[in-house]
Design an enzyme around this catalytic site. Structure first.
Site: not given
Length: 475
Positions: A253, A287
């Site tokens: 990720e 993010c």
């Protein structure tokens, strides 16, 4: 400023808590005060944890479903009972505003509860083997088996939640897990590991934690005996881990520079609200926070006016206060990098672009070109870049030119535009009429291109951390 530790001293390695020769200070980013001295692990600690995890793997795989569920339920209930203390600890070690730390704890609770529920759904299916005559009379079925030892490496921005997304699916799948938190933010994760180990439902060595430097991480991920690595962090670090860990399975990720498209028919006030809500939460250290905004030309001026009005109301200051929305970044190095990117962007600064105490004032840049780091890379700070586009085709093309593809959003009143965005935007998730940062922790979450590989969310992570085993029987 100190925090009274609510877990044993040392590192949870093997069946005990191991004392370390060295410690490192965890500091409060808002004022630099020491929160606590955290145990500092070494490569030798990592090797000991690996051996203990490998030894306990058969016992973890053999654990009955009720034991795995009980461990996760215990951790959930214990965390819920002390959630205010966890929220306070997260504010101190991350420097994130209290409002975001409250969300992090709430999401961690959902992750633990969902993983506990998924234990009951971990099953296989029968397979008709007689599609060819040679299979007549055969009985076939498959089950899911633990992949083996899991190494989870997490980032500093959501240390408790990110750790839960590594640990909870591993436990649910029957895999021993070793988690390595970010050096700056190990404390809440240490506490979570303690809650799981104290449940009594698991072998203690089934959940371990090792702190330390790059050498510690390399020792963990390069051991060919492990089953999988699950990493959350920068694209550069993720790519290095994937190379060094090969052929071990790696779930990544990674970063992003999430885009939000504002169509000419959009509710502009809702879109402006979303940019502020989605661009500055966690001080931009997320993010999937809004970084790039692409606005159709006919509504550009009106949208910028609405956005500028709202940015003025974003509260900057002490993250312990409930009204604060932007606080200092994790450290001075991060702050200097963001300000350098803003200065080098070549854009018009509509708001912010400077320090506000130790923090960065909420910043809006207009007209950032391709090639500028503030547009091309993940800025990880309270900065939103706006660009106008002639039409939606140009907007989707600009979104997809990025090397990242985690989440994106589009604001529109048109179903046709909504479905065109879902079809055309190259990302792991497309959100219509809300922030790209929306994430329910039970949904599949992950990216494409340089934003990673694999999916999180307990159900989907459990699938990643198990392998099918086919059984073929001739009676």
């Amino acid at each position: 400023m100190t925090f009274d530790l609510a877990w044993p001293a040392g590192l949870p390695i093997g069946d005990e808590w191991t004392q370390t020769a060295d410690t490192t200070d965890v500091t409060f980013p808002y004022d630099g005060s020491v929160v606590a001295a955290a145990p500092l692990g070494t490569a030798e600690h990592a090797r000991r944890a690996l051996e203990a995890a490998l030894d306990v793997a058969p016992a973890m795989a053999a654990l009955p479903s009720h034991a795995r569920r009980a461990a996760l339920t215990h951790a959930h209930d214990a965390l819920a009972e002390r959630r205010a203390e966890f929220e306070r600890l997260l504010v101190l070690e991350t420097g994130k505003p209290l409002v975001d730390c409250r969300v992090e704890v709430a999401r961690t609770l959902v992750t633990l509860a969902t993983a506990a529920e998924e234990v009951a759904r971990l099953h296989g299916e029968t397979v008709p083997l007689d599609l060819l005559p040679a299979g007549e009379g055969l009985i076939g079925f498959w089950t899911r088996r633990p992949i083996g030892v899991v190494v989870g490496i997490t980032g500093y921005n959501y240390p408790l939640l990110l750790a839960a997304h590594k640990i909870a699916p591993s436990v649910a799948a029957g895999c021993p897990v070793i988690v390595k938190p970010a050096p700056a933010t190990p404390l809440a994760t240490l506490w979570l590991v303690h809650l799981l180990r104290e449940s009594g439902a698991l072998p203690p060595a089934g959940v371990q934690l090792v702190t330390g430097d790059v050498e510690v991480g390399r020792t963990l991920v390069e051991d060919r005996r492990i089953g999988a690595v699950s990493f959350t962090g920068s694209a550069a670090a993720g790519h290095a881990i994937a190379r060094n860990a090969a052929p071990t399975k790696v779930l990544l990720e990674l970063g992003s520079n999430a885009a939000l498209v504002v169509a000419a028919d959009a509710d502009l006030e809702a879109a402006a609200d979303a940019v502020v809500r989605g661009g500055y939460y966690a001080s931009g250290q997320a993010c999937i926070s809004v970084q790039r905004v692409l606005v159709e030309d006919p509504v550009r001026e009106r949208f910028l006016s609405l956005l500028s009005e709202r940015v003025k109301d974003v509260s900057v200051g002490d993250p312990r206060l409930p009204d604060t929305r932007v606080a200092p970044l994790i450290d001075d190095k991060a702050t200097e990098r963001v300000l350098e990117w803003v200065a080098a962007s070549g854009a018009e600064v509509l708001a912010g672009g400077h320090r506000d105490g130790r923090a960065i004032a909420p910043t809006v840049l207009d007209g950032v070109p391709d090639g500028a780091a503030a547009w091309d890379e993940e800025i990880f700070g309270p900065v939103v870049c706006v660009r106008s586009v002639p039409d939606l085709d140009a907007a989707f093309t600009a979104v997809n030119r990025s090397r990242y593809g985690l989440h994106a959003a589009v604001f529109t009143r048109s179903l046709a535009t909504a479905f065109a965005a879902i079809e055309r935007i190259e990302a792991g998730g497309v959100v219509v009429n809300d922030v790209p940062g929306f994430r329910a922790d039970n949904m599949p979450y992950g990216g494409v291109k340089d934003s990673g590989a694999g999916r999180e969310g307990p159900r989907f992570a459990i699938e990643e951390l198990t392998v099918t085993r086919m059984a073929i029987i001739r009676p």
